[in-house]
Write a protein that holds these residues in place. Sequence first.
Motif, PDB file in Angstrom:
ATOM      1  N   ARG A  76       0.979  -1.053   0.060  1.00 49.21           N
ATOM      2  CA  ARG A  76       0.199  -0.048   0.040  1.00 49.21           C
ATOM      3  C   ARG A  76       0.887   1.243   0.057  1.00 49.21           C
ATOM      4  NH1 ARG A  76      -5.114  -1.300   3.898  1.00 49.21           N
ATOM      5  NH2 ARG A  76      -5.449   0.732   3.404  1.00 49.21           N
ATOM      6  N   PRO A  77       0.437   2.352  -0.644  1.00 46.69           N
ATOM      7  CA  PRO A  77       1.353   3.594  -0.883  1.00 46.69           C
ATOM      8  C   PRO A  77       2.159   3.860   0.338  1.00 46.69           C
ATOM      9  CG  PRO A  77      -1.044   3.865  -1.822  1.00 46.69           C
ATOM     10  CD  PRO A  77      -0.975   2.576  -0.899  1.00 46.69           C
ATOM     11  N   PRO A  78       1.944   4.149   1.611  1.00 47.77           N
ATOM     12  CA  PRO A  78       2.808   4.490   2.637  1.00 47.77           C
ATOM     13  C   PRO A  78       3.853   3.393   2.646  1.00 47.77           C
ATOM     14  CG  PRO A  78       0.659   4.715   3.470  1.00 47.77           C
ATOM     15  CD  PRO A  78       0.676   3.853   2.208  1.00 47.77           C
ATOM     16  N   LEU A  79       3.746   2.342   2.290  1.00 44.80           N
ATOM     17  CA  LEU A  79       4.987   1.286   2.299  1.00 44.80           C
ATOM     18  C   LEU A  79       5.768   1.007   1.027  1.00 44.80           C
ATOM     19  CD1 LEU A  79       3.011  -1.189   4.443  1.00 44.80           C
ATOM     20  CD2 LEU A  79       4.637   0.524   5.370  1.00 44.80           C
ATOM     21  N   GLU A 283       2.052   7.970  23.728  1.00 42.95           N
ATOM     22  CA  GLU A 283       0.592   8.297  23.229  1.00 42.95           C
ATOM     23  C   GLU A 283       0.874   7.656  21.796  1.00 42.95           C
ATOM     24  OE1 GLU A 283      -1.597  12.078  21.766  1.00 42.95           O
ATOM     25  OE2 GLU A 283       0.079  12.505  22.973  1.00 42.95           O
ATOM     26  N   LEU A 284      -0.119   6.718  21.609  1.00 49.97           N
ATOM     27  CA  LEU A 284      -0.475   6.182  20.177  1.00 49.97           C
ATOM     28  C   LEU A 284      -0.789   6.996  19.212  1.00 49.97           C
ATOM     29  CD1 LEU A 284      -0.241   3.179  19.293  1.00 49.97           C
ATOM     30  CD2 LEU A 284      -2.847   3.082  19.606  1.00 49.97           C
ATOM     31  N   PRO A 285       0.312   7.021  18.265  1.00 45.90           N
ATOM     32  CA  PRO A 285      -0.133   8.073  16.723  1.00 45.90           C
ATOM     33  C   PRO A 285      -1.107   7.404  16.102  1.00 45.90           C
ATOM     34  CG  PRO A 285       1.928   6.620  16.618  1.00 45.90           C
ATOM     35  CD  PRO A 285       1.325   6.452  18.102  1.00 45.90           C
ATOM     36  N   THR A 286      -1.912   8.171  15.284  1.00 43.83           N
ATOM     37  CA  THR A 286      -3.001   8.026  14.715  1.00 43.83           C
ATOM     38  C   THR A 286      -2.566   7.200  13.314  1.00 43.83           C
ATOM     39  OG1 THR A 286      -3.004   9.934  13.510  1.00 43.83           O
ATOM     40  CG2 THR A 286      -4.354   9.678  15.358  1.00 43.83           C
ATOM     41  N   ALA A 287      -3.201   6.416  12.680  1.00 43.73           N
ATOM     42  CA  ALA A 287      -3.044   5.551  11.244  1.00 43.73           C
ATOM     43  C   ALA A 287      -2.519   6.766  10.357  1.00 43.73           C
ATOM     44  CB  ALA A 287      -3.990   4.944  10.722  1.00 43.73           C
ATOM     45  N   GLU A 288      -3.359   7.930  10.425  1.00 44.08           N
ATOM     46  CA  GLU A 288      -2.855   8.970   9.415  1.00 44.08           C
ATOM     47  C   GLU A 288      -1.380   9.722   9.604  1.00 44.08           C
ATOM     48  OE1 GLU A 288      -5.630   8.987  11.158  1.00 44.08           O
ATOM     49  OE2 GLU A 288      -6.966   8.397   9.316  1.00 44.08           O
ATOM     50  N   GLU A 289      -1.102   9.753  10.875  1.00 47.99           N
ATOM     51  CA  GLU A 289       0.289  10.231  11.196  1.00 47.99           C
ATOM     52  C   GLU A 289       1.254   9.403  10.835  1.00 47.99           C
ATOM     53  OE1 GLU A 289      -0.844  13.024  15.418  1.00 47.99           O
ATOM     54  OE2 GLU A 289      -0.767  10.514  15.389  1.00 47.99           O
ATOM     55  N   ILE A 290       0.852   7.930  11.122  1.00 49.75           N
ATOM     56  CA  ILE A 290       2.211   6.943  10.713  1.00 49.75           C
ATOM     57  C   ILE A 290       2.227   6.985   9.222  1.00 49.75           C
ATOM     58  CG2 ILE A 290       2.575   4.390  10.813  1.00 49.75           C
ATOM     59  CD1 ILE A 290       0.765   4.507  13.405  1.00 49.75           C
ATOM     60  N   ASP A 291       0.997   6.928   8.550  1.00 51.57           N
ATOM     61  CA  ASP A 291       1.270   6.938   6.979  1.00 51.57           C
ATOM     62  C   ASP A 291       2.061   7.992   6.708  1.00 51.57           C
ATOM     63  OD1 ASP A 291      -0.774   4.868   7.109  1.00 51.57           O
ATOM     64  OD2 ASP A 291      -2.309   5.965   6.125  1.00 51.57           O
ATOM     65  N   ARG A 292       2.039   9.216   7.079  1.00 46.43           N
ATOM     66  CA  ARG A 292       3.003  10.337   6.657  1.00 46.43           C
ATOM     67  C   ARG A 292       4.184  10.031   6.908  1.00 46.43           C
ATOM     68  NH1 ARG A 292      -1.627  13.509   8.708  1.00 46.43           N
ATOM     69  NH2 ARG A 292      -0.501  13.980  10.646  1.00 46.43           N
ATOM     70  N   GLU A 293       4.580   9.535   8.185  1.00 44.95           N
ATOM     71  CA  GLU A 293       6.019   9.343   8.557  1.00 44.95           C
ATOM     72  C   GLU A 293       6.847   8.396   7.620  1.00 44.95           C
ATOM     73  OE1 GLU A 293       8.687  10.580  11.800  1.00 44.95           O
ATOM     74  OE2 GLU A 293       6.748  11.272  11.126  1.00 44.95           O
ATOM     75  N   LEU A 294       6.150   7.201   7.326  1.00 43.80           N
ATOM     76  CA  LEU A 294       6.803   5.901   6.752  1.00 43.80           C
ATOM     77  C   LEU A 294       7.677   6.244   5.712  1.00 43.80           C
ATOM     78  CD1 LEU A 294       4.277   3.081   7.737  1.00 43.80           C
ATOM     79  CD2 LEU A 294       6.514   3.445   8.759  1.00 43.80           C
ATOM     80  N   PRO A 295       7.066   6.862   4.441  1.00 48.16           N
ATOM     81  CA  PRO A 295       7.758   7.060   3.128  1.00 48.16           C
ATOM     82  C   PRO A 295       9.236   7.852   3.735  1.00 48.16           C
ATOM     83  CG  PRO A 295       5.426   7.660   2.842  1.00 48.16           C
ATOM     84  CD  PRO A 295       5.570   7.379   4.498  1.00 48.16           C
ATOM     85  N   GLY A 296       9.227   8.818   4.561  1.00 52.88           N
ATOM     86  CA  GLY A 296      10.517   9.339   4.572  1.00 52.88           C
ATOM     87  C   GLY A 296      11.385   8.386   5.271  1.00 52.88           C
ATOM     88  N   LEU A 297      10.983   7.454   6.372  1.00 53.54           N
ATOM     89  CA  LEU A 297      11.863   6.773   6.823  1.00 53.54           C
ATOM     90  C   LEU A 297      12.379   5.505   5.967  1.00 53.54           C
ATOM     91  CD1 LEU A 297       9.868   6.076  10.331  1.00 53.54           C
ATOM     92  CD2 LEU A 297      12.380   6.969   9.999  1.00 53.54           C
TER      93      LEU A 297
END
Length: 323
Positions: A76-79, A283-297
Amino acid sequence: MAISVEPLHTAPRLLLRAELAPIAGTRFQPTGFPDLGAAEYDHPTEPYRMLLVESPQSMANRLESVCWDEAAEDWRPPLRGLPRVDVYDQHGGFLTNSVLEAHRLNSPYILEGKDTTVMQLLKRELGLLGESLPVDVRKLARTVFKYDPNSVLHGLFLAKKELAGGRLRLSRLLSSFIEAEDARVAPNGGVKNDRVDPTGPTNQGFGNVPFHRDEYVARRVHAYFVLDLALLRSYGLGATAETFLTLFALYKIQHFLSEGLRLRTACDFEVKQVEVIRPSGFELPTAEEIDRELPGLIDRLRAEGLLAAENLRVRYAVKEVKS
């Protein structure tokens, strides 16, 4: 703003608990086993029965499925950009890959065919370890992470005698299961009607066939998720890889809870609440926050040379079916 995982840097485990409820009505259908049926057991301290709704093995598959785009045959796109091993048939058609296979890199379609690409790569990068030598787990984790990071998260057992006598193993970092408290059977059933010949031979699929089925009700249903942070740090993969694998695990959890809870036809849940049991202060991050973070990592990991630039490709000759 980057997601902070600082409270996890010294914690041995991340433990989450999600309270679930049937999306409609009160009944649900648990997982079943061929020689057991539904897995019921006594609560250790309370006078009622417990029920395993979903096993750790099944949950691993479900956590992987929310990462995969079936239509695109890709992450899926974030990955997108994460390496994996793809398997094609002798005509170049896509067959499967290490994300979809039950045993990941240890799939027979990857290691048992005539194409020995992955086997030779593992021998070259890990070295031909003798059976009496200790396994370098850190080197194994780094190598597997480079070519298939999903296998590091969910665990791997390379049961090939050519590779350290079949002793190459990575334990699960991410484990999960669903159980129900004070579970009671809700029996029901039905009938398969034959509108042409109700008295026909049922062993051939004809006739009216009544059946019964046991569903369940329960006082509470919880999904548990455990990420072994101490084991992750022991691999020595570095800060960027550790942050990525942590958020990769949280990606799977959050997307499973938001879109993957239809476990079976008669087992569909919704989330009532999610809580962080340990460590406190995270604090558990939301799915949207994680989606934004993963591509850069993923880009950073590739720039640091920790991820392969391309997917490994192997061929597996599917036998022709004779007419």
